[in-house]
Write an enzyme that holds these catalytic residues in place. Structure first.
Site, PDB file in Angstrom:
ATOM      1  N   HIS A   1       0.850  -1.187   0.000  1.00 17.60           N
ATOM      2  CA  HIS A   1       0.000   0.000   0.000  1.00 17.60           C
ATOM      3  C   HIS A   1       0.883   1.234   0.000  1.00 17.60           C
ATOM      4  O   HIS A   1       1.960   1.247   0.557  1.00 17.60           O
ATOM      5  CB  HIS A   1      -0.914   0.030   1.241  1.00 17.60           C
TER       6      HIS A   1
ATOM      7  N   ASP B   1      -7.994  -4.836  -0.886  1.00 15.55           N
ATOM      8  CA  ASP B   1      -8.414  -5.434  -2.160  1.00 15.55           C
ATOM      9  C   ASP B   1      -8.165  -6.930  -2.218  1.00 15.55           C
ATOM     10  O   ASP B   1      -8.791  -7.640  -3.006  1.00 15.55           O
ATOM     11  CB  ASP B   1      -7.698  -4.735  -3.320  1.00 15.55           C
TER      12      ASP B   1
HETATM   13  C1  SDX Z   1      -5.740   0.771  -3.289  1.00 15.48           C
HETATM   14  O1  SDX Z   1      -4.057   5.172  -1.969  1.00 15.48           O
HETATM   15  C2  SDX Z   1      -5.043   4.544  -1.504  1.00 15.48           C
HETATM   16  O2  SDX Z   1      -5.583   4.846  -0.467  1.00 15.48           O
HETATM   17  C3  SDX Z   1      -5.531   3.417  -2.365  1.00 15.48           C
HETATM   18  C4  SDX Z   1      -6.616   2.544  -1.773  1.00 15.48           C
HETATM   19  C5  SDX Z   1      -7.898   3.300  -1.592  1.00 15.48           C
HETATM   20  O3  SDX Z   1      -8.704   2.901  -0.732  1.00 15.48           O
HETATM   21  O4  SDX Z   1      -8.137   4.242  -2.364  1.00 15.48           O
HETATM   22  O5  SDX Z   1      -6.188   2.011  -0.538  1.00 15.48           O
HETATM   23  C6  SDX Z   1      -6.945   1.377  -2.710  1.00 15.48           C
HETATM   24  O6  SDX Z   1      -5.334   1.198  -4.325  1.00 15.48           O
HETATM   25  C7  SDX Z   1      -5.030  -0.331  -2.548  1.00 15.48           C
HETATM   26  C8  SDX Z   1      -3.792  -0.856  -3.318  1.00 15.48           C
HETATM   27  C9  SDX Z   1      -4.318  -1.817  -4.396  1.00 15.48           C
HETATM   28  N1  SDX Z   1      -3.188  -2.164  -5.346  1.00 15.48           N
HETATM   29  C10 SDX Z   1      -2.660  -3.384  -5.332  1.00 15.48           C
HETATM   30  O7  SDX Z   1      -2.937  -4.272  -4.529  1.00 15.48           O
HETATM   31  C11 SDX Z   1      -1.657  -3.603  -6.455  1.00 15.48           C
HETATM   32  C12 SDX Z   1      -0.408  -4.267  -5.879  1.00 15.48           C
HETATM   33  N2  SDX Z   1       0.310  -3.307  -5.012  1.00 15.48           N
HETATM   34  C13 SDX Z   1       1.415  -2.597  -5.582  1.00 15.48           C
HETATM   35  O8  SDX Z   1       1.187  -2.187  -6.916  1.00 15.48           O
HETATM   36  C14 SDX Z   1       1.924  -1.509  -4.636  1.00 15.48           C
HETATM   37  O9  SDX Z   1       1.999  -2.054  -3.391  1.00 15.48           O
HETATM   38  C15 SDX Z   1       1.200  -0.181  -4.546  1.00 15.48           C
HETATM   39  C16 SDX Z   1       1.014   0.440  -5.884  1.00 15.48           C
HETATM   40  C17 SDX Z   1      -0.132  -0.353  -3.879  1.00 15.48           C
HETATM   41  C18 SDX Z   1       2.068   0.713  -3.699  1.00 15.48           C
HETATM   42  O10 SDX Z   1       3.281   0.865  -4.419  1.00 15.48           O
HETATM   43  P1  SDX Z   1       4.514   1.599  -3.755  1.00 15.48           P
HETATM   44  O11 SDX Z   1       4.062   2.817  -3.001  1.00 15.48           O
HETATM   45  O12 SDX Z   1       5.578   1.739  -4.791  1.00 15.48           O
HETATM   46  O13 SDX Z   1       4.998   0.535  -2.666  1.00 15.48           O
HETATM   47  P2  SDX Z   1       6.219   0.711  -1.697  1.00 15.48           P
HETATM   48  O14 SDX Z   1       6.892   2.049  -1.853  1.00 15.48           O
HETATM   49  O15 SDX Z   1       5.712   0.332  -0.353  1.00 15.48           O
HETATM   50  O16 SDX Z   1       7.246  -0.409  -2.243  1.00 15.48           O
HETATM   51  C19 SDX Z   1       8.302  -0.810  -1.389  1.00 15.48           C
HETATM   52  C20 SDX Z   1       8.978  -1.990  -2.061  1.00 15.48           C
HETATM   53  C21 SDX Z   1       9.440  -1.697  -3.489  1.00 15.48           C
HETATM   54  O17 SDX Z   1      10.528  -2.567  -3.737  1.00 15.48           O
HETATM   55  P3  SDX Z   1      12.055  -2.035  -3.400  1.00 15.48           P
HETATM   56  O18 SDX Z   1      12.260  -0.816  -4.278  1.00 15.48           O
HETATM   57  O19 SDX Z   1      12.084  -1.708  -1.907  1.00 15.48           O
HETATM   58  O20 SDX Z   1      12.941  -3.211  -3.753  1.00 15.48           O
HETATM   59  O21 SDX Z   1       8.054  -3.086  -2.179  1.00 15.48           O
HETATM   60  C22 SDX Z   1       7.882  -3.406  -3.555  1.00 15.48           C
HETATM   61  C23 SDX Z   1       8.275  -2.195  -4.323  1.00 15.48           C
HETATM   62  O22 SDX Z   1       8.676  -2.565  -5.645  1.00 15.48           O
HETATM   63  N3  SDX Z   1       6.464  -3.725  -3.712  1.00 15.48           N
HETATM   64  C24 SDX Z   1       6.007  -4.879  -4.184  1.00 15.48           C
HETATM   65  C25 SDX Z   1       4.615  -4.790  -4.114  1.00 15.48           C
HETATM   66  N4  SDX Z   1       4.260  -3.606  -3.602  1.00 15.48           N
HETATM   67  C26 SDX Z   1       5.414  -2.948  -3.361  1.00 15.48           C
HETATM   68  N5  SDX Z   1       6.640  -5.973  -4.663  1.00 15.48           N
HETATM   69  C27 SDX Z   1       5.835  -6.990  -5.095  1.00 15.48           C
HETATM   70  N6  SDX Z   1       4.481  -6.989  -5.036  1.00 15.48           N
HETATM   71  C28 SDX Z   1       3.848  -5.900  -4.558  1.00 15.48           C
HETATM   72  N7  SDX Z   1       2.502  -5.881  -4.514  1.00 15.48           N
END
Ligand code: SDX
Length: 394
Positions: free
Chosen positions: A270, A328
């Site tokens: 998230h 989700d």
């Molecule tokens: C919603 O904003 C909101 O409030 C949204 C929401 C709402 O109610 O409106 O809560 C609804 O959108 C929930 C999120 C739904 N999306 C997903 O489930 C899709 C999968 N999640 C990812 O795409 C991701 O977690 C995000 C987009 C949600 C967040 O992305 P970020 O901000 O880039 O995540 P982060 O900065 O915490 O990442 C830290 C690390 C990174 O790797 P490193 O650079 O440290 O090596 O974790 C990795 C990221 O690449 N990472 C993941 C991951 N999510 C983050 N790796 C694998 N799978 C994942 N799902």
């Protein structure tokens, strides 16, 4: 008690992020609406009650809730001419494509509530949008499955009526399963608002140009559709399909860790919550209740989801990055379990988030300057240079 439609909190928002509606503490995993904890709201309030709280700023008294519920019911039908709009879509059109088109078209049907500087007209538009979204969503579904439209039934509560409009047919009486209705109502409540997420920010930016309310909400629907945002619930089920069997989970966990692979574990992580998503915790409980009421042997992906969650939570990559299941991950599983087809999952999210969108759209008018939103950029392009005429280019 006055609500935001008449009450001015006195702040002039110097930035688009000043809001009095929702508070999130990502580190502590806290979520509050107008000061009330999401757990209390989800366990004790109906969706119309939450809509009143977010829009008006206070929990309604019993008489206020009755009047608000009546106002929603009185606006739950759509203009009959709008129903022909749906006929123009191919039968395999994604319901979110239909929602974007039809909601934007509402501005051609309801010109009497488009004056955005008139409190009463803003309130009418807010009520119309919250009330009509489930009807439009259900008609999108009926269009896709080729069944006749089922009109709203004022004898039913909000979530029950939504399920009735989706699954009833003229051939026989349809009894809504109370477990399914309760699960759907909780999903609607948990998805109602979430501070300045991508789709809500889209609505606020559209509103800052003084676009009409229906156009602003259509913009929010378009933004919500993305798999990184509201499209994640549908993407979770597609991912489970791709994984297929528990023995293939390690393969997909490795894919999710591979930076050269665009695959991300849908339903995990998230932007704000860096511990647990409080909605996910509540959603997990609903998931267990609903799964106890369905024969999960007929829905193998539900068992697969449990196995995926366990293996991911034990994996060092996810644990180190505090990537936990978000709202989700479970909402898609519950919606699947109560019989809602996956291409309708994000539509359900849009029905719920319309409450937050209209509440924040309305709040933006309390910013007395109401300046147009204009995000700044960091220019990283070429420096100024002389133009080269076409015949001089080789
Ligand atoms: C919603 O904003 C909101 O409030 C949204 C929401 C709402 O109610 O409106 O809560 C609804 O959108 C929930 C999120 C739904 N999306 C997903 O489930 C899709 C999968 N999640 C990812 O795409 C991701 O977690 C995000 C987009 C949600 C967040 O992305 P970020 O901000 O880039 O995540 P982060 O900065 O915490 O990442 C830290 C690390 C990174 O790797 P490193 O650079 O440290 O090596 O974790 C990795 C990221 O690449 N990472 C993941 C991951 N999510 C983050 N790796 C694998 N799978 C994942 N799902």
């Amino acid at each position: 008690k006055t609500g935001f439609f008449t009450h001015d909190p006195g702040f002039t928002s110097t930035s688009s992020c000043e809001s009095a509606i929702t508070f999130i503490d990502g580190e502590k995993g806290e979520l509050r609406h107008r000061g009330y904890a999401i757990k209390d709201i989800a366990e004790q309030s109906s969706f119309p009650e939450v809509a009143f709280l977010l829009i008006e700023g206070e929990l309604p008294t019993p008489s206020e809730l009755r009047a608000f519920d009546l106002a929603l019911k009185s606006e739950s039908m759509v203009h009959e001419k709008l129903i022909t709009f749906f006929q123009g879509f191919k039968s395999d059109a994604h319901p979110m494509a239909i929602m974007v088109g039809v909601v934007g078209a509402l501005s051609a049907f309801y010109p009497d509530s488009m004056n955005i500087f008139d409190h009463a007209q803003r309130r009418t538009s807010a009520i119309r949008l919250v009330a009509k979204m489930p009807t439009i969503a259900a008609i999108s579904y009926k269009t896709a499955v080729g069944e006749p439209v089922v009109y709203p039934d004022h004898s039913l509560a909000f979530a029950e009526n939504f399920l009735h409009m989706m699954f009833a047919t003229p051939c026989a009486p349809y009894k809504v399963n109370p477990v399914h209705a309760k699960a759907l109502e909780t999903i609607l409540v948990l998805h109602a608002d979430h501070e300045q997420n991508a789709s809500t920010s889209t609505v606020r930016i559209a509103s800052s140009s003084q676009a009409n309310p229906f156009a602003c909400i259509a913009a929010g629907i378009a933004s919500l559709w993305g798999p990184s945002h509201g499209g994640a619930n549908e993407a979770v089920l597609c991912m489970l399909d791709e994984i297929g069997t528990p023995d293939r989970i390690p393969l997909f966990l490795d894919k999710a860790k591979d930076k050269s692979d665009p695959f991300r574990l849908m339903g995990f992580g998230h932007r704000v919550y860096k511990n647990h998503d409080p909605r996910a915790t509540l959603m997990r409980g609903i998931c267990e209740q609903v799964l106890a009421s369905v024969d999960t042997s007929r829905t193998p992906e539900l068992e697969l989801a449990r196995a995926l969650e366990q293996q991911a939570l034990q994996d060092e990559y996810f644990a180190k990055r505090k990537l936990y299941p978000n709202v989700d991950f479970y909402s898609g599983i519950v919606l699947r379990a109560i019989g809602i087809p996956r291409n309708m999952f994000t539509v359900v999210f849009a029905v719920a988030r319309t409450v937050g969108w209209v509440a924040q759209w309305n709040e933006s008018f309390l910013d007395r300057e109401q300046r147009i939103s204009r995000p700044r950029q960091l220019y990283v392009g070429m420096p100024a240079r002389e133009f080269v005429p076409l015949d001089a280019r080789d």
